[in-house]
Design a protein around this motif. Structure first.
Motif, PDB file in Angstrom:
ATOM      1  N   ASN A 142       2.224  -0.953   0.740  1.00  0.00           N
ATOM      2  CA  ASN A 142       1.486  -1.470  -0.407  1.00  0.00           C
ATOM      3  C   ASN A 142       1.812  -0.649  -1.650  1.00  0.00           C
ATOM      4  O   ASN A 142       1.842   0.581  -1.603  1.00  0.00           O
ATOM      5  CB  ASN A 142      -0.023  -1.416  -0.123  1.00  0.00           C
ATOM      6  CG  ASN A 142      -0.846  -1.807  -1.326  1.00  0.00           C
ATOM      7  OD1 ASN A 142      -1.230  -0.956  -2.124  1.00  0.00           O
ATOM      8  ND2 ASN A 142      -1.123  -3.084  -1.462  1.00  0.00           N
ATOM      9  N   SER A 163       0.495  -0.470  -5.572  1.00  0.00           N
ATOM     10  CA  SER A 163      -0.442  -0.928  -6.599  1.00  0.00           C
ATOM     11  C   SER A 163       0.047  -0.450  -7.958  1.00  0.00           C
ATOM     12  O   SER A 163       0.020   0.742  -8.265  1.00  0.00           O
ATOM     13  CB  SER A 163      -1.848  -0.380  -6.323  1.00  0.00           C
ATOM     14  OG  SER A 163      -2.742  -0.814  -7.334  1.00  0.00           O
ATOM     15  N   ASN A 202      -1.570  -4.046   4.191  1.00  0.00           N
ATOM     16  CA  ASN A 202      -1.974  -5.040   3.209  1.00  0.00           C
ATOM     17  C   ASN A 202      -3.072  -5.965   3.735  1.00  0.00           C
ATOM     18  O   ASN A 202      -3.156  -7.129   3.375  1.00  0.00           O
ATOM     19  CB  ASN A 202      -0.759  -5.845   2.766  1.00  0.00           C
ATOM     20  CG  ASN A 202       0.241  -4.984   2.002  1.00  0.00           C
ATOM     21  OD1 ASN A 202      -0.063  -4.482   0.924  1.00  0.00           O
ATOM     22  ND2 ASN A 202       1.410  -4.779   2.581  1.00  0.00           N
ATOM     23  N   PHE A 210      -7.084  -6.173   3.516  1.00  0.00           N
ATOM     24  CA  PHE A 210      -8.074  -5.609   2.597  1.00  0.00           C
ATOM     25  C   PHE A 210      -9.461  -6.193   2.847  1.00  0.00           C
ATOM     26  O   PHE A 210      -9.605  -7.400   3.108  1.00  0.00           O
ATOM     27  CB  PHE A 210      -7.674  -5.890   1.141  1.00  0.00           C
ATOM     28  CG  PHE A 210      -6.290  -5.433   0.795  1.00  0.00           C
ATOM     29  CD1 PHE A 210      -6.026  -4.095   0.528  1.00  0.00           C
ATOM     30  CD2 PHE A 210      -5.233  -6.340   0.744  1.00  0.00           C
ATOM     31  CE1 PHE A 210      -4.743  -3.675   0.203  1.00  0.00           C
ATOM     32  CE2 PHE A 210      -3.962  -5.932   0.427  1.00  0.00           C
ATOM     33  CZ  PHE A 210      -3.709  -4.596   0.163  1.00  0.00           C
ATOM     34  N   LYS A 212     -10.290 -10.114   2.264  1.00  0.00           N
ATOM     35  CA  LYS A 212     -10.041 -10.469   0.870  1.00  0.00           C
ATOM     36  C   LYS A 212      -8.832 -11.403   0.803  1.00  0.00           C
ATOM     37  O   LYS A 212      -7.949 -11.372   1.674  1.00  0.00           O
ATOM     38  CB  LYS A 212      -9.794  -9.204   0.044  1.00  0.00           C
ATOM     39  CG  LYS A 212     -11.021  -8.301  -0.040  1.00  0.00           C
ATOM     40  CD  LYS A 212     -10.732  -7.035  -0.833  1.00  0.00           C
ATOM     41  CE  LYS A 212     -10.640  -7.299  -2.306  1.00  0.00           C
ATOM     42  NZ  LYS A 212     -10.539  -6.034  -3.086  1.00  0.00           N
ATOM     43  N   GLU A 262      -6.181 -11.324  -0.861  1.00  0.00           N
ATOM     44  CA  GLU A 262      -4.901 -10.625  -0.882  1.00  0.00           C
ATOM     45  C   GLU A 262      -4.364 -10.322   0.515  1.00  0.00           C
ATOM     46  O   GLU A 262      -3.183 -10.007   0.688  1.00  0.00           O
ATOM     47  CB  GLU A 262      -5.029  -9.308  -1.650  1.00  0.00           C
ATOM     48  CG  GLU A 262      -5.346  -9.470  -3.121  1.00  0.00           C
ATOM     49  CD  GLU A 262      -6.828  -9.456  -3.402  1.00  0.00           C
ATOM     50  OE1 GLU A 262      -7.230  -8.946  -4.458  1.00  0.00           O
ATOM     51  OE2 GLU A 262      -7.599  -9.962  -2.564  1.00  0.00           O
ATOM     52  N   SER A 263      -5.234 -10.426   1.533  1.00  0.00           N
ATOM     53  CA  SER A 263      -4.822 -10.128   2.907  1.00  0.00           C
ATOM     54  C   SER A 263      -3.945 -11.219   3.509  1.00  0.00           C
ATOM     55  O   SER A 263      -3.290 -11.003   4.536  1.00  0.00           O
ATOM     56  CB  SER A 263      -6.061  -9.937   3.800  1.00  0.00           C
ATOM     57  OG  SER A 263      -6.899  -8.914   3.298  1.00  0.00           O
ATOM     58  N   ARG A 281      -8.181   1.783   8.081  1.00  0.00           N
ATOM     59  CA  ARG A 281      -6.992   0.967   8.311  1.00  0.00           C
ATOM     60  C   ARG A 281      -7.224  -0.054   9.413  1.00  0.00           C
ATOM     61  O   ARG A 281      -8.144   0.087  10.233  1.00  0.00           O
ATOM     62  CB  ARG A 281      -5.799   1.858   8.682  1.00  0.00           C
ATOM     63  CG  ARG A 281      -5.933   2.506  10.050  1.00  0.00           C
ATOM     64  CD  ARG A 281      -4.966   3.643  10.268  1.00  0.00           C
ATOM     65  NE  ARG A 281      -4.987   4.133  11.644  1.00  0.00           N
ATOM     66  CZ  ARG A 281      -5.887   4.987  12.114  1.00  0.00           C
ATOM     67  NH1 ARG A 281      -6.845   5.457  11.334  1.00  0.00           N
ATOM     68  NH2 ARG A 281      -5.819   5.395  13.379  1.00  0.00           N
TER      69      ARG A 281
END
Length: 630
Positions: free
Chosen positions: A493, A495, A524, A526, A535, A537-538, A622
């Motif tokens: 990941n 950011s 990745n 989340f 989320k 984004e996952s 994690r």
């Protein structure tokens, strides 16, 4: 009423006051004799004798328009522009219609002297004559726009402090058309020697460019080579070769070479070349699009910039970039920045400083291009610009400049001012190896925008040395996925949403064989703080895990959830279990057989590292999967 409207009205009055008729058949014989002797003197290269004879012709006949015009032309060529204009005006006063072309000549003189208001007046007067074609009126309109632009540009210069790249690169010969690697360590450019263009390369060592060396065959040949670009993974090279009547389709064609070990394959002619002219390629950082120049296709005129997409069956039919970029003139030297959003190019069909200027355009949300912007003075000059190359971080540029006007281009670097900068791009590079043998391996990788799920870059590591390099535009969050069918995939990941610097990342990746007990941290996946809802984004990572299970139908996994040691241990255990179950439920919902899946939460009991700072705690929070059966 603005000043240009007033100038046009003045021009109308001036032209309408000059309609005497000149008849060359009525010129006095002695005047004609001196005129003819002037023409002979010119043919012999004796300009002074020609000027004397023309003055004698005018003395014999004060209404001899042709003598005035020719005398003015000679004075203009000798640099006596004031005298030339005075002489032209005398001819125009005799018959403005017969001498109408000299209105344009005077306009061009005034423009070169940066007397733009006067230049505009004469350009406008010139366009009033009926003999001026519509095409020429369009050209004059652009020249008037250029006068206005140049007037403002000189009054408002942009920051520009060029520095030569040094004697290792620049030579007494023309050096131009640079290509700089994303890490800024390698430079390739074109050098012209004995009418033959070849590629040279230089490396930056301790901040200085090494002595440039000619690239070996099969890249350089006895033909002209120029305009080089590479795929993002540097495994594909595209360049132009001109004059190859054996392998070529037209006057210039785009060729490709592919990495073979430490060398390159034999160049191959690309399928979109035609019997005309294709040149100046620039490859996008997503590895999908090649931009180039063509003069043979149905375009807007002259040379236009096109793009072609890479498909499973080859290159797509090239598309013209449209009138935001292309004009009825010539567009050349396209450079698509690694941000894949900003295109720089050269045009002589837009309002500018000189014969051709550098412009830039931004890709709009709908995929089209914004109206091109002139990069400004003094980056652009009165002469021809030969393109620009912008570094990945967007802060610096390399440009080819002909400072003396003699065609001897050299390469210069400078800091690019903010408004003209692209989106900042950094990169991640490293080596992909087998975790057990530590030998370099080939692997596919994808850089994905976590918010949109869009693949930003898709490429592969080099099979010979395992090296990879991926450009990462700033301002977003990304997933990097590395995979090989024989191995467990790897995720990372990055950011960059709030990252303002462009410091690169180095990440060596060890891929693990698909063996029982081996695990992958899903970096990745989340969740909201203290919650177990996935989320949005996952989805990128979840799709990757799903694809892995489909590709390996006999593999069974345990999905494991972990937390740091903050809070209540019992609560952490329950939270980690629910988070692991969320991933399990996604896979079940997407029809992965439940018999292949297990899930379990371990809370804070299996930390990767000590929970002694926020960064370490973040790593211990994690989700991972473990191979339970192969």
């Amino acid at each position: 009423m603005n000043k240009y409207t007033f100038i046009l009205l003045v021009g109308l009055f001036c032209c309408n006051s000059c309609f005497a008729q000149y008849n060359k058949n009525e010129v006095k014989p002695k005047a004609k004799k001196h005129f003819n002797e002037a023409v002979v003197a010119m043919q012999m290269g004796d300009k002074e004798a020609a000027i004397k004879e023309l003055n004698k012709a005018i003395q014999e006949d004060k209404t001899y328009c042709d003598a005035y015009v020719l005398l003015g032309d000679l004075q203009n060529k000798n640099g006596a522009t004031d005298e030339a204009i005075s002489t032209y005006k005398k001819a125009m006063a005799i018959d403005s219609v017969y001498c109408f072309k000299r209105y344009r000549t005077i306009a061009e003189i005034k423009s070169s002297e940066k007397k733009f208001d006067e230049a505009i007046k004469y350009y406008q007067q010139y366009c009033l004559f009926s003999k001026v074609s519509e095409n020429e009126k369009t050209e004059i309109k652009r020249k008037i726009e250029s006068c206005k632009f140049t007037d403002e540009a000189i009054k408002n210069p942009v920051p520009f402090h060029p520095k030569p790249l040094g004697s290792g690169v620049n030579s007494p010969l023309p050096d131009y058309y640079p290509y700089l690697s994303v890490d800024g360590e390698n430079l390739i450019f074109v050098r012209l020697e004995n009418r033959n263009e070849d590629f040279y390369q230089s490396k930056k060592i301790n901040g200085k460019w090494s002595e440039a060396e000619k690239m070996p065959a099969p890249i350089n040949t006895n033909y002209n080579e120029g305009g080089i670009t590479f795929s993002p993974d540097k495994n594909e090279m595209y360049f132009v070769r001109c004059g190859d009547k054996i392998n070529g389709d037209g006057s210039c064609d785009i060729y490709a070479c592919y990495k073979e070990g430490k060398g390159w394959s034999k160049p191959s002619n690309q399928g979109f070349n035609t019997a005309g002219f294709e040149s100046m390629p620039s490859f996008s950082s997503d590895g999908k699009t090649l931009y180039f120049v063509a003069a043979n296709k149905i375009g807007l005129g002259g040379m236009d910039i096109y793009s072609t997409e890479k498909t499973e069956t080859g290159w797509s039919e090239p598309k013209n970039l449209g009138n935001a970029i292309n004009t009825s003139g010539n567009e050349q030297f396209p450079f698509i920045h690694p941000d894949n959003q900003t295109l720089y190019f050269v045009s002589d069909g837009k309002a500018g400083m000189g014969r051709s200027d550098i412009f830039y355009s931004r890709r709009l949300p709908n995929g089209t291009w914004s109206e091109a912007v002139n990069i400004g003075y003094p980056i652009n000059t009165e002469g021809d610009e030969r393109g620009i190359f912008i570094t990945a971080d967007g802060s610096n540029a390399i440009i080819s400049r002909d400072n003396n006007g003699d065609g001897n281009y050299n390469l210069y670097e400078f800091e690019l001012y903010g408004k003209a900068q692209p989106t900042r791009v950094t990169y991640v590079k490293g080596i992909i190896t087998d975790a057990k043998t530590h030998q370099p391996i080939y692997a596919d990788f994808q850089l994905i925008d976590l918010k949109s799920g869009k693949i930003i870059t898709q490429s592969a590591s080099n099979e010979a040395d395992g090296k990879y390099l991926v450009c990462i535009p700033s301002g977003k969050d990304y997933a990097l996925n590395v995979s090989n069918k024989k191995y467990l995939f790897y995720s990372e990941n990055f950011s960059l949403k709030d990252k303002i610097d462009s410091i690169p990342f180095e990440k060596n990746v060890e891929l693990q064989a698909i063996e029982v007990g081996k695990s992958v941290v899903l970096k990745n996946i989340f969740f909201e703080t203290d919650k177990f809802d996935l989320k949005p984004e996952s989805k990128v990572e979840l799709k990757k895990l799903y694809a892995f299970l489909v590709q390996n139908p006999t593999v069974k996994i345990l999905i494991a959830g972990h937390t740091d040691n903050s809070g209540n241990p019992k609560h952490n255990l329950e939270l980690s279990d629910n988070r692991a179950k969320s991933v399990y439920d996604y896979l079940i919902m997407n029809k992965i057989d439940a018999s292949r899946l297990q899930y379990k939460g371990y809370g804070e009991t299996h930390p990767l590292i000590a929970n002694d700072n926020p960064e370490n705690k973040a790593q211990n929070r994690r989700t991972e999967f473990v191979i339970t059966e192969k």
